[in-house]
Structures are given as structure tokens and as C-alpha cells.
Design a protein around this motif. Structure first.
Motif, PDB file in Angstrom:
ATOM      1  N   ILE A 143      11.504  41.634  11.163  1.00  0.00           N
ATOM      2  CA  ILE A 143      12.542  42.123  10.242  1.00  0.00           C
ATOM      3  C   ILE A 143      13.505  41.004   9.861  1.00  0.00           C
ATOM      4  N   VAL A 144      13.782  40.095  10.788  1.00  0.00           N
ATOM      5  CA  VAL A 144      14.626  38.944  10.464  1.00  0.00           C
ATOM      6  C   VAL A 144      13.928  38.083   9.409  1.00  0.00           C
ATOM      7  N   LEU A 145      12.666  37.778   9.645  1.00  0.00           N
ATOM      8  CA  LEU A 145      11.927  36.918   8.715  1.00  0.00           C
ATOM      9  C   LEU A 145      11.758  37.579   7.351  1.00  0.00           C
ATOM     10  N   SER A 146      11.454  38.873   7.326  1.00  0.00           N
ATOM     11  CA  SER A 146      11.269  39.536   6.030  1.00  0.00           C
ATOM     12  C   SER A 146      12.603  39.691   5.296  1.00  0.00           C
ATOM     13  N   THR A 147      13.670  39.959   6.008  1.00  0.00           N
ATOM     14  CA  THR A 147      14.985  40.102   5.382  1.00  0.00           C
ATOM     15  C   THR A 147      15.421  38.806   4.723  1.00  0.00           C
ATOM     16  N   LEU A 148      15.137  37.689   5.372  1.00  0.00           N
ATOM     17  CA  LEU A 148      15.627  36.404   4.872  1.00  0.00           C
ATOM     18  C   LEU A 148      14.602  35.632   4.060  1.00  0.00           C
ATOM     19  N   SER A 149      13.382  36.191   3.908  1.00  0.00           N
ATOM     20  CA  SER A 149      12.397  35.494   3.071  1.00  0.00           C
ATOM     21  C   SER A 149      12.884  35.548   1.624  1.00  0.00           C
ATOM     22  N   GLY A 150      12.638  34.487   0.914  1.00  0.00           N
ATOM     23  CA  GLY A 150      13.095  34.428  -0.475  1.00  0.00           C
ATOM     24  C   GLY A 150      14.525  33.949  -0.616  1.00  0.00           C
ATOM     25  N   THR A 151      15.215  33.736   0.507  1.00  0.00           N
ATOM     26  CA  THR A 151      16.555  33.144   0.452  1.00  0.00           C
ATOM     27  C   THR A 151      16.417  31.661   0.777  1.00  0.00           C
ATOM     28  N   ASN A 152      17.481  30.942   0.611  1.00  0.00           N
ATOM     29  CA  ASN A 152      17.474  29.519   0.967  1.00  0.00           C
ATOM     30  C   ASN A 152      17.922  29.284   2.394  1.00  0.00           C
ATOM     31  N   MET A 153      18.163  30.376   3.146  1.00  0.00           N
ATOM     32  CA  MET A 153      18.662  30.223   4.507  1.00  0.00           C
ATOM     33  C   MET A 153      17.547  29.808   5.452  1.00  0.00           C
ATOM     34  N   PRO A 154      17.702  28.664   6.118  1.00  0.00           N
ATOM     35  CA  PRO A 154      16.717  28.282   7.130  1.00  0.00           C
ATOM     36  C   PRO A 154      16.788  29.237   8.322  1.00  0.00           C
ATOM     37  N   VAL A 155      15.617  29.646   8.807  1.00  0.00           N
ATOM     38  CA  VAL A 155      15.523  30.517   9.972  1.00  0.00           C
ATOM     39  C   VAL A 155      14.616  29.831  10.982  1.00  0.00           C
ATOM     40  N   ILE A 156      15.106  29.717  12.198  1.00  0.00           N
ATOM     41  CA  ILE A 156      14.317  29.183  13.302  1.00  0.00           C
ATOM     42  C   ILE A 156      14.089  30.321  14.275  1.00  0.00           C
ATOM     43  N   VAL A 157      12.833  30.538  14.672  1.00  0.00           N
ATOM     44  CA  VAL A 157      12.500  31.558  15.648  1.00  0.00           C
ATOM     45  C   VAL A 157      11.995  30.846  16.907  1.00  0.00           C
ATOM     46  N   ILE A 158      12.582  31.209  18.036  1.00  0.00           N
ATOM     47  CA  ILE A 158      12.194  30.634  19.326  1.00  0.00           C
ATOM     48  C   ILE A 158      11.612  31.758  20.177  1.00  0.00           C
ATOM     49  N   ARG A 159      10.456  31.493  20.783  1.00  0.00           N
ATOM     50  CA  ARG A 159       9.794  32.500  21.642  1.00  0.00           C
ATOM     51  C   ARG A 159       9.719  31.981  23.078  1.00  0.00           C
ATOM     52  N   PRO A 160      10.824  32.020  23.808  1.00  0.00           N
ATOM     53  CA  PRO A 160      10.814  31.483  25.169  1.00  0.00           C
ATOM     54  C   PRO A 160      10.082  32.401  26.161  1.00  0.00           C
ATOM     55  N   ARG A 161       9.681  31.814  27.259  1.00  0.00           N
ATOM     56  CA  ARG A 161       9.179  32.593  28.388  1.00  0.00           C
ATOM     57  C   ARG A 161      10.362  33.316  29.000  1.00  0.00           C
ATOM     58  N   THR A 162      10.128  34.115  29.992  1.00  0.00           N
ATOM     59  CA  THR A 162      11.205  34.858  30.645  1.00  0.00           C
ATOM     60  C   THR A 162      12.289  33.904  31.115  1.00  0.00           C
ATOM     61  N   ILE A 163      13.521  34.281  30.823  1.00  0.00           N
ATOM     62  CA  ILE A 163      14.659  33.437  31.200  1.00  0.00           C
ATOM     63  C   ILE A 163      15.389  34.119  32.337  1.00  0.00           C
TER      64      ILE A 163
END
Length: 163
Positions: A143-163
Motif C-alpha cells: 500500500i505504501v508503494l502503490s500510494t506513492l507510485s507516480g509521485t516524485n517521492m523516493p521510497v526505500i523499503v527495508i526488510r530486516p530479519r527479526t529485531i
């Protein structure tokens, strides 16, 4: 730059805050609880991520949002995983866009991969969450990626292991 860290009182949010402060950045924290060791020079904003008006207000004049708020598996939160990890992420994305935030860093989870048989995990590894937490984190990321697709806002997604 001014950074807003959602979930800034948590373990990871606190580490991000301290690293940014060490680099001379301005930091604000948005969370539902204030850590005992919260620095006096960091603004604390008491707000639930599901409070759209509060999130919008917190994002005014923010350059970068580090979105770390999440209910984690240990909480056994059932339906609330969806409310916080999906709806909350949607609110963050939408309000980031509305307030002119310059970039969003979204903390996802390796739980998206489920039970992996082939290592190492990389960008081509299929996502197959096997429980409600992983499903909610995947939906939140999407939902984050689809909401911001088509905008100029850079989005970084991080998928960490359990913290």
C-alpha cells in the motif's frame, strides 16, 4: 534536514534517532509511548499511527519520514496487525504525500518471505507470508508503494530479519 521517526521510542527507532543525531540532523519522534532515555533536544509527538489528523500535523515541515511503527508478532495482536501495520502505513504514505515530505523509508519485514528453502534471500525471492503478521507487513509495504507510485517521492523499503 528534519526527520520524523514513527515508532521512535522502540528499539530500532531509537537507534535510528541516535545515529541521525550523531550526524547533526534534526529529529522528531512520533510514538504512543515515550522512552525513559528520550533526549531532551528531540521533540516527542504522542500520536497513534492510526490518527490521520495527528500524523498529518506531525509531518508538517518534515523532510524525511522513517516509518518504523509496527505491531510485532510477540504481541499476538490478531486483527490489530492489519489496523497498525497496513492502515497505519497507508496513512503515513498518504499524509507524507499531502504534506510534501521529500522521502519515505518504510521498515517492512523478512516475514514476507515465509518459510524459505533457498538461500540467500534476494530481490528475486518470492514473498509467501505464512502468518497474519507477515501478511499484514506485505500488505502495508504494497500500500505504501502503490500510494506513492507516480509521485516524485523516493521510497526505500527495508526488510530486516527479526529485531
Amino acid at each position: 534536514m528534519i526527520h520524523l521517526i514513527t515508532g521512535g521510542s522502540g528499539f530500532l527507532g531509537n537507534l535510528i534517532m541516535r545515529r541521525l543525531l550523531d550526524q547533526g540532523e534534526n529529529v522528531k519522534i512520533l510514538d504512543i509511548w515515550k522512552a525513559n532515555d528520550h533526549p531532551n533536544d528531540v521533540e516527542f509527538i504522542h500520536c497513534d499511527i492510526r490518527d490521520r489528523v495527528g500524523v498529518n500535523k506531525a509531518m508538517k515541515n518534515i523532510d524525511i519520514v522513517h516509518h518504523n511503527v509496527a505491531l510485532v508478532p510477540l504481541t499476538k495482536s490478531g486483527k490489530k496487525f492489519w489496523e497498525v501495520n497496513v492502515i497505519g502505513s497507508q496513512i503515513v504514505a498518504e499524509e507524507s504525500m499531502k504534506t510534501g515530505v521529500q522521502g519515505l523509508i518504510h521498515m517492512s519485514s523478512s516475514a514476507l518471505y515465509g518459510a524459505v528453502n533457498k538461500f540467500p534471500i534476494n530481490g528475486q525471492t518470492p514473498v509467501k507470508p505464512i502468518e497474519i503478521y507477515g501478511e499484514a507487513k506485505l500488505a502495508g509495504e504494497q500500500i505504501v508503494l502503490s500510494t506513492l507510485s507516480g509521485t516524485n517521492m523516493p521510497v526505500i523499503v527495508i526488510r530486516p530479519r527479526t529485531i
